[in-house]
Design a protein around this motif. Structure first.
Motif: not given
Length: 249
Positions: A5, A68, A72, A75, A213, A216-217
């Motif tokens: 990232d 992360w 990360p 995704y 994050h 998203n998970q």
């Protein structure tokens, strides 16, 4: 390989460069911002306060989640959608038992569990209940761990003020010795900078990014549940794809 990232790294560099650059433009010295005493007061006090409010497992998980920020968690909703559609088509042709060969190839224990229950003929509601329980546990644990950084962002400014007061006390105790006044004043002001700066440029941004994050998970897991339930109900693969497309932004 997981993506790095870059925006997080650039963000930290820009934030630090802006503060240091502003100090230089105002005619100040960078060395005046480097006070080991103020650093120990603010960072040490903040870490201690966070440890006091957290359980050992929550605190350690919070530290581990920090990776992360730069690396990360995977995704890939488009890839997962394609995977579910492939499973749906395979089950339409060969039945649910045709998916048994797919279980061992999955690295995610959550997906393995869902596929295994599906192949074993679990009722859709039982499947949903079991997997949603896993999601709730995962979300609660990771969010609590992310709040370690949020808590640090709350404590740091206050402890910075505490450091400032300690520095001023040192100044008052040495009014008769002008040679010691500069160090005390420096600690007072720099401690405040460390407290407010670390909270707003580091701790709170980290907490917010970790929360994003985690969301998203959780969305990926919910998408997997809906996909597996649709397969269990024998829905047409095209309808499954249309339904799950809503998870993809």
């Amino acid at each position: 390989m997981q993506n790095f990232d870059k925006i997080s790294l650039f963000g930290i560099i820009i934030a630090v460069a802006a503060i240091v650059g502003g100090q230089v433009l105002e005619g100040g010295h960078i060395s005046s911002l480097l006070q080991i005493t103020a650093f120990l007061i603010v960072i040490g006090g903040t870490v201690g306060a966070v440890m006091l409010q957290s359980s050992p497992s929550t605190f350690m998980t919070g530290l581990r989640l920090a990776k992360w920020i730069f690396v990360p968690p995977p995704y890939h909703p488009h890839h997962q959608l394609k995977l579910i559609i492939d499973w749906s088509q395979a089950s339409r042709k060969g039945g649910l038992l045709a998916l048994e060969a797919q279980i061992s190839g999955q690295k995610d224990p959550f997906i393995q569990k869902g596929l295994q229950m599906l192949v074993d003929g679990a009722e859709p509601e039982a499947l949903r209940h079991a997997l949603e329980l896993d999601i709730n546990t995962y979300e609660e644990h990771t969010r609590r761990s992310a709040k370690v950084w949020e808590a640090a962002g709350g404590y740091a400014p206050t402890i910075g003020i505490l450091g400032a007061v300690m520095g001023l006390i040192h100044v008052m105790e040495n009014l008769s010795d002008p040679s010691k006044l500069g160090a005390g004043i420096a600690v007072a002001f720099v401690a405040t900078i460390y407290g407010v700066g670390s909270a707003n440029l580091l701790f709170l941004p980290i907490a917010n990014k970790l929360k994003a994050h985690i969301e998203n998970q959780v969305a990926l897991k919910e998408m997997m549940i809906d996909g597996l339930i649709a397969i269990a109900n024998g829905e047409n693969p095209r309808l499954v794809e249309s339904k799950l497309a809503g998870y993809i932004v």
